[in-house]
Design a protein around this motif. Structure first.
Motif, PDB file in Angstrom:
ATOM      1  N   ASP A  94       1.055  -8.634 -12.895  1.00  0.00           N
ATOM      2  CA  ASP A  94       1.644  -7.504 -13.585  1.00  0.00           C
ATOM      3  C   ASP A  94       0.849  -6.426 -13.783  1.00  0.00           C
ATOM      4  O   ASP A  94       1.053  -5.087 -13.629  1.00  0.00           O
ATOM      5  N   SER A  95      -0.424  -6.568 -14.004  1.00  0.00           N
ATOM      6  CA  SER A  95      -1.338  -5.602 -14.082  1.00  0.00           C
ATOM      7  C   SER A  95      -1.629  -4.641 -12.755  1.00  0.00           C
ATOM      8  O   SER A  95      -1.697  -3.227 -12.981  1.00  0.00           O
ATOM      9  N   LEU A  96      -1.596  -5.433 -11.652  1.00  0.00           N
ATOM     10  CA  LEU A  96      -1.690  -4.601 -10.411  1.00  0.00           C
ATOM     11  C   LEU A  96      -0.356  -3.854 -10.154  1.00  0.00           C
ATOM     12  O   LEU A  96      -0.432  -2.583  -9.728  1.00  0.00           O
ATOM     13  N   ILE A  97       0.864  -4.360 -10.396  1.00  0.00           N
ATOM     14  CA  ILE A  97       1.838  -3.574 -10.036  1.00  0.00           C
ATOM     15  C   ILE A  97       1.879  -2.303 -11.100  1.00  0.00           C
ATOM     16  O   ILE A  97       2.168  -1.373 -10.716  1.00  0.00           O
ATOM     17  N   LEU A  98       1.651  -2.491 -12.193  1.00  0.00           N
ATOM     18  CA  LEU A  98       1.427  -1.213 -13.422  1.00  0.00           C
ATOM     19  C   LEU A  98       0.561  -0.204 -12.764  1.00  0.00           C
ATOM     20  O   LEU A  98       0.650   1.139 -12.783  1.00  0.00           O
ATOM     21  N   SER A  99      -0.757  -0.621 -12.154  1.00  0.00           N
ATOM     22  CA  SER A  99      -1.684   0.220 -11.651  1.00  0.00           C
ATOM     23  C   SER A  99      -1.266   0.983 -10.538  1.00  0.00           C
ATOM     24  O   SER A  99      -1.593   2.095 -10.509  1.00  0.00           O
ATOM     25  N   HIS A 100      -0.396   0.330  -9.723  1.00  0.00           N
ATOM     26  CA  HIS A 100      -0.074   1.063  -8.434  1.00  0.00           C
ATOM     27  C   HIS A 100       1.165   1.731  -8.719  1.00  0.00           C
ATOM     28  O   HIS A 100       1.138   2.795  -7.967  1.00  0.00           O
ATOM     29  N   GLU A 101       2.033   1.570  -9.622  1.00  0.00           N
ATOM     30  CA  GLU A 101       3.153   2.436  -9.805  1.00  0.00           C
ATOM     31  C   GLU A 101       2.949   3.785 -10.378  1.00  0.00           C
ATOM     32  O   GLU A 101       3.882   4.607 -10.172  1.00  0.00           O
ATOM     33  N   VAL A 102       1.773   3.883 -10.701  1.00  0.00           N
ATOM     34  CA  VAL A 102       1.190   5.479 -11.155  1.00  0.00           C
ATOM     35  C   VAL A 102       1.170   6.222  -9.816  1.00  0.00           C
ATOM     36  O   VAL A 102       1.530   7.351  -9.968  1.00  0.00           O
ATOM     37  N   TYR A 103       1.030   5.610  -8.859  1.00  0.00           N
ATOM     38  CA  TYR A 103       0.663   6.798  -7.279  1.00  0.00           C
ATOM     39  C   TYR A 103       1.677   6.300  -6.448  1.00  0.00           C
ATOM     40  O   TYR A 103       1.417   6.656  -5.394  1.00  0.00           O
ATOM     41  N   THR A 104       2.835   6.356  -6.931  1.00  0.00           N
ATOM     42  CA  THR A 104       3.973   5.997  -5.767  1.00  0.00           C
ATOM     43  C   THR A 104       3.896   7.087  -4.878  1.00  0.00           C
ATOM     44  O   THR A 104       3.903   6.668  -3.562  1.00  0.00           O
ATOM     45  N   GLY A 105       4.096   8.344  -5.218  1.00  0.00           N
ATOM     46  CA  GLY A 105       4.137   9.369  -4.141  1.00  0.00           C
ATOM     47  C   GLY A 105       3.038   9.415  -3.153  1.00  0.00           C
ATOM     48  O   GLY A 105       3.441   9.532  -2.033  1.00  0.00           O
ATOM     49  N   PHE A 106       1.902   9.267  -3.868  1.00  0.00           N
ATOM     50  CA  PHE A 106       0.753   9.469  -3.110  1.00  0.00           C
ATOM     51  C   PHE A 106       0.384   8.277  -2.164  1.00  0.00           C
ATOM     52  O   PHE A 106      -0.060   8.298  -0.943  1.00  0.00           O
ATOM     53  N   HIS A 107       0.932   6.799  -2.659  1.00  0.00           N
ATOM     54  CA  HIS A 107       0.737   5.934  -1.585  1.00  0.00           C
ATOM     55  C   HIS A 107       1.550   6.083  -0.438  1.00  0.00           C
ATOM     56  O   HIS A 107       0.843   5.644   0.639  1.00  0.00           O
ATOM     57  N   LYS A 108       2.637   6.665  -0.301  1.00  0.00           N
ATOM     58  CA  LYS A 108       3.335   6.777   0.952  1.00  0.00           C
ATOM     59  C   LYS A 108       2.436   7.716   1.982  1.00  0.00           C
ATOM     60  O   LYS A 108       2.636   7.383   2.999  1.00  0.00           O
ATOM     61  N   GLU A 109       1.953   8.548   1.418  1.00  0.00           N
ATOM     62  CA  GLU A 109       1.153   9.458   2.318  1.00  0.00           C
ATOM     63  C   GLU A 109       0.076   8.813   2.534  1.00  0.00           C
ATOM     64  O   GLU A 109      -0.419   8.893   4.001  1.00  0.00           O
ATOM     65  N   LEU A 110      -0.518   8.011   1.781  1.00  0.00           N
ATOM     66  CA  LEU A 110      -1.775   6.931   2.512  1.00  0.00           C
ATOM     67  C   LEU A 110      -1.217   6.171   3.620  1.00  0.00           C
ATOM     68  O   LEU A 110      -1.952   6.145   4.420  1.00  0.00           O
ATOM     69  N   SER A 111      -0.167   5.597   3.620  1.00  0.00           N
ATOM     70  CA  SER A 111       0.390   4.562   4.582  1.00  0.00           C
ATOM     71  C   SER A 111       0.562   5.577   5.679  1.00  0.00           C
ATOM     72  O   SER A 111       0.172   4.887   6.955  1.00  0.00           O
ATOM     73  N   ILE A 112       0.929   6.814   5.823  1.00  0.00           N
ATOM     74  CA  ILE A 112       0.978   7.602   7.080  1.00  0.00           C
ATOM     75  C   ILE A 112      -0.273   8.069   7.551  1.00  0.00           C
ATOM     76  O   ILE A 112      -0.510   7.910   8.670  1.00  0.00           O
ATOM     77  N   MET A 113      -1.193   8.331   6.622  1.00  0.00           N
ATOM     78  CA  MET A 113      -2.522   8.795   7.059  1.00  0.00           C
ATOM     79  C   MET A 113      -3.277   7.819   7.585  1.00  0.00           C
ATOM     80  O   MET A 113      -4.042   7.824   8.604  1.00  0.00           O
ATOM     81  N   TYR A 114      -3.186   6.544   7.306  1.00  0.00           N
ATOM     82  CA  TYR A 114      -3.807   5.292   7.479  1.00  0.00           C
ATOM     83  C   TYR A 114      -3.656   4.975   9.137  1.00  0.00           C
ATOM     84  O   TYR A 114      -4.491   4.791   9.655  1.00  0.00           O
ATOM     85  N   LEU A 115      -2.258   5.344   9.509  1.00  0.00           N
ATOM     86  CA  LEU A 115      -1.931   5.007  10.782  1.00  0.00           C
ATOM     87  C   LEU A 115      -2.190   6.061  11.845  1.00  0.00           C
ATOM     88  O   LEU A 115      -2.249   5.916  12.941  1.00  0.00           O
ATOM     89  N   SER A 116      -2.423   7.278  11.188  1.00  0.00           N
ATOM     90  CA  SER A 116      -2.478   8.465  11.843  1.00  0.00           C
ATOM     91  C   SER A 116      -3.914   9.175  12.005  1.00  0.00           C
ATOM     92  O   SER A 116      -4.045  10.002  12.869  1.00  0.00           O
ATOM     93  N   ASP A 117      -4.974   8.910  11.180  1.00  0.00           N
ATOM     94  CA  ASP A 117      -6.240   9.426  11.000  1.00  0.00           C
ATOM     95  C   ASP A 117      -7.359   8.387  11.026  1.00  0.00           C
ATOM     96  O   ASP A 117      -7.503   7.594  10.112  1.00  0.00           O
ATOM     97  N   GLY A 118      -8.163   8.179  12.188  1.00  0.00           N
ATOM     98  CA  GLY A 118      -9.241   7.073  11.982  1.00  0.00           C
ATOM     99  C   GLY A 118     -10.184   7.199  10.822  1.00  0.00           C
ATOM    100  O   GLY A 118     -10.377   6.043  10.504  1.00  0.00           O
TER     101      GLY A 118
END
Length: 205
Positions: free
Chosen positions: A104-128
């Motif tokens: 539960d703690s991890l879910i609450l911690s992650h939900e604060v950054y929903t929008g930015f997390h999506k960009e991280l997923s994209i950048m992880y695959l496109s920028d070494g």
């Protein structure tokens, strides 16, 4: 180091520190709302209330500020997780409740950054370079998981703590990401319940 990098400065006075922080915060908002590739330095400067020239006195380009945003994101996420972890009594006999609180703690911690997390997923695959930074941060998570297991090792039935820490970290991370950032057909409570039951059965005697 390039000539452009030589011209960027490390802020030392309060005003300069606040200016750089404003740029980083504005960049995170825009990256989260518009996406990295749809955001430019002029927009970031305007959102931070500074001139474009001022932006370039702190960052050589948009990617440089993205890296600072990533570092801030990681530090804030880690601080939230550590705060939640400090509430956990590792010696509690109720291991289901213990791990439920962790998830539960991890879910609450992650939900604060929903929008930015999506960009991280994209950048992880496109920028070494971004991938390398994120992989290093994932390793911090695995080390923390190992430390967590070591604190209660007398109650564990597994023997290879390092391998177990890797499996536990990856399992929790994957499911927490799905719960926090994706739509799913099965109810969140059901997913959490099965995840925790799986971990209790795997880890404890």
């Amino acid at each position: 180091m390039s000539e452009m990098e030589d011209k960027t400065r490390t802020p030392r006075q309060d005003r300069s520190i606040k200016t750089k922080e404003a740029i980083v915060q504005a960049a995170m908002r825009l990256f989260s709302e518009k996406g990295y590739h749809q955001t430019n330095t002029k927009q970031i400067a305007a959102a931070a209330g500074v001139s474009t020239g001022s932006f370039y006195s702190y960052f050589i380009d948009k990617r440089a500020v993205f890296i600072d945003v990533l570092k801030n994101y990681s530090e804030a996420l880690l601080a939230r997780i550590e705060a939640y972890m400090s509430e956990i009594n590792i010696q509690s006999p109720d291991k289901y409740a213990l791990l439920s609180h962790l998830v539960d703690s991890l879910i609450l911690s992650h939900e604060v950054y929903t929008g930015f997390h999506k960009e991280l997923s994209i950048m992880y695959l496109s920028d070494g370079g971004i991938k390398e930074l994120m992989d290093a941060q994932y390793e911090v998570g695995r080390v923390l998981t190992l430390q967590y297991l070591q604190m209660g090792k007398d109650e564990l039935k597994i023997t290879d703590l390092e391998a177990a820490a890797f499996l536990v970290f990856e399992s929790i991370s994957a499911i927490v990401d799905v719960i926090a950032f994706s739509s799913h057909r099965i109810g969140t409570d059901r997913i959490k319940s099965e995840l925790v039951s799986m971990l209790v059965g795997y880890l404890y005697i």
